[in-house]
Design a protein around this motif. Sequence first.
Motif, mmCIF file in Angstrom:
data_model
loop_
_atom_site.group_PDB
_atom_site.id
_atom_site.type_symbol
_atom_site.label_atom_id
_atom_site.label_comp_id
_atom_site.label_asym_id
_atom_site.label_seq_id
_atom_site.Cartn_x
_atom_site.Cartn_y
_atom_site.Cartn_z
ATOM 1 N N ASP A 38 0.845 -1.200 0.000
ATOM 2 C CA ASP A 38 0.000 0.000 0.000
ATOM 3 C C ASP A 38 0.879 1.248 0.000
ATOM 4 O O ASP A 38 1.570 1.527 0.985
ATOM 5 C CB ASP A 38 -0.908 -0.017 1.228
ATOM 6 N N PRO A 39 0.871 2.037 -1.092
ATOM 7 C CA PRO A 39 1.757 3.200 -1.163
ATOM 8 C C PRO A 39 1.402 4.293 -0.152
ATOM 9 O O PRO A 39 2.301 4.986 0.342
ATOM 10 C CB PRO A 39 1.597 3.694 -2.596
ATOM 11 N N GLU A 40 0.133 4.463 0.175
ATOM 12 C CA GLU A 40 -0.257 5.494 1.136
ATOM 13 C C GLU A 40 0.225 5.136 2.540
ATOM 14 O O GLU A 40 0.731 6.003 3.269
ATOM 15 C CB GLU A 40 -1.773 5.692 1.125
ATOM 16 N N VAL A 41 0.105 3.879 2.910
ATOM 17 C CA VAL A 41 0.617 3.427 4.208
ATOM 18 C C VAL A 41 2.134 3.609 4.248
ATOM 19 O O VAL A 41 2.688 4.095 5.234
ATOM 20 C CB VAL A 41 0.212 1.960 4.487
ATOM 21 N N ALA A 42 2.799 3.257 3.155
ATOM 22 C CA ALA A 42 4.255 3.410 3.090
ATOM 23 C C ALA A 42 4.658 4.880 3.228
ATOM 24 O O ALA A 42 5.596 5.212 3.961
ATOM 25 C CB ALA A 42 4.784 2.829 1.781
ATOM 26 N N TYR A 43 3.942 5.764 2.540
ATOM 27 C CA TYR A 43 4.258 7.197 2.605
ATOM 28 C C TYR A 43 4.072 7.733 4.018
ATOM 29 O O TYR A 43 4.952 8.419 4.548
ATOM 30 C CB TYR A 43 3.381 7.954 1.606
ATOM 31 N N GLN A 44 2.969 7.410 4.639
ATOM 32 C CA GLN A 44 2.725 7.903 5.995
ATOM 33 C C GLN A 44 3.746 7.331 6.981
ATOM 34 O O GLN A 44 4.163 8.006 7.922
ATOM 35 C CB GLN A 44 1.295 7.590 6.431
ATOM 36 N N VAL A 63 10.669 4.766 -0.711
ATOM 37 C CA VAL A 63 10.901 4.073 -1.983
ATOM 38 C C VAL A 63 9.690 3.217 -2.337
ATOM 39 O O VAL A 63 9.210 3.241 -3.478
ATOM 40 C CB VAL A 63 12.197 3.236 -1.931
ATOM 41 N N ARG A 64 9.180 2.473 -1.374
ATOM 42 C CA ARG A 64 7.997 1.647 -1.619
ATOM 43 C C ARG A 64 6.806 2.516 -2.037
ATOM 44 O O ARG A 64 6.033 2.136 -2.910
ATOM 45 C CB ARG A 64 7.676 0.817 -0.371
ATOM 46 N N ALA A 65 6.676 3.678 -1.429
ATOM 47 C CA ALA A 65 5.552 4.562 -1.733
ATOM 48 C C ALA A 65 5.604 5.091 -3.161
ATOM 49 O O ALA A 65 4.576 5.175 -3.830
ATOM 50 C CB ALA A 65 5.517 5.728 -0.743
ATOM 51 N N VAL A 66 6.793 5.457 -3.637
ATOM 52 C CA VAL A 66 6.882 6.093 -4.954
ATOM 53 C C VAL A 66 7.092 5.111 -6.095
ATOM 54 O O VAL A 66 6.910 5.482 -7.256
ATOM 55 C CB VAL A 66 7.982 7.187 -4.993
ATOM 56 N N GLU A 67 7.436 3.871 -5.797
ATOM 57 C CA GLU A 67 7.692 2.907 -6.858
ATOM 58 C C GLU A 67 6.440 2.220 -7.377
ATOM 59 O O GLU A 67 6.515 1.463 -8.326
ATOM 60 C CB GLU A 67 8.710 1.855 -6.395
ATOM 61 N N GLN A 68 5.313 2.491 -6.759
ATOM 62 C CA GLN A 68 4.081 1.857 -7.230
ATOM 63 C C GLN A 68 2.993 2.912 -7.390
ATOM 64 O O GLN A 68 3.059 3.963 -6.766
ATOM 65 C CB GLN A 68 3.653 0.761 -6.268
ATOM 66 N N PRO A 69 2.019 2.625 -8.232
ATOM 67 C CA PRO A 69 0.933 3.589 -8.410
ATOM 68 C C PRO A 69 0.007 3.605 -7.199
ATOM 69 O O PRO A 69 0.017 2.680 -6.389
ATOM 70 C CB PRO A 69 0.198 3.064 -9.644
ATOM 71 N N LEU A 80 8.173 12.175 -2.909
ATOM 72 C CA LEU A 80 9.417 12.399 -3.650
ATOM 73 C C LEU A 80 10.276 13.456 -2.973
ATOM 74 O O LEU A 80 11.497 13.304 -2.871
ATOM 75 C CB LEU A 80 9.102 12.807 -5.097
ATOM 76 N N LEU A 81 9.658 14.518 -2.488
ATOM 77 C CA LEU A 81 10.397 15.543 -1.753
ATOM 78 C C LEU A 81 10.999 14.938 -0.489
ATOM 79 O O LEU A 81 12.175 15.168 -0.181
ATOM 80 C CB LEU A 81 9.503 16.732 -1.401
ATOM 81 N N GLY A 82 10.200 14.153 0.232
ATOM 82 C CA GLY A 82 10.690 13.510 1.446
ATOM 83 C C GLY A 82 11.854 12.572 1.165
ATOM 84 O O GLY A 82 12.855 12.581 1.887
ATOM 85 N N LEU A 83 11.735 11.779 0.123
ATOM 86 C CA LEU A 83 12.804 10.838 -0.222
ATOM 87 C C LEU A 83 14.073 11.582 -0.612
ATOM 88 O O LEU A 83 15.166 11.278 -0.107
ATOM 89 C CB LEU A 83 12.357 9.914 -1.355
#
Length: 165
Positions: A38-44, A63-69, A80-83
Amino acid sequence: MSGNREKLLAEAVRLREDGRREEARQQLLALCEQFPQDPEVAYQTAWVHDTLGLEAEAVAHYVRAVEQPGLSADDRRGALLGLGSTYRILGRYPEAVTTLSDAAAEFPNDGALKTFLAMALYNTGRNHEAMEILLTLLATTSKDADISNYRPAIEHYAMDLDATM
């Protein structure tokens, strides 16, 4: 999407926003176990690690958040800014430049991405490029009347600081 997932994710975000970051981190790590793709869970999860000063642990989640749709455009931009910023903080300057360059190309109107890119470029010794980005950003976004009066000159010099008029 699971209703339970949405409820738990919203609760974790609230915890982070309320300053209860460690509780949010624990809840988000549990959500990562349940929803590893889950990209949203990864981002948070990445975001809460960053707020706790745990940048090294944040990277894999970003990385997990941005590598998937699946992220909204705003969340993708933030991830992306955070990474890129996290790579920079960790001294991983080439990765920061690549990430932030790609992000700035994807979101060309985002001044924050350009600012962080300029910092990463500076860290790699690419000072002319960093100054070009910052001067262009200053010239095009400043509401300061004195800067606005000199906008053409600032934009000219942004292209080549060694140039003469």
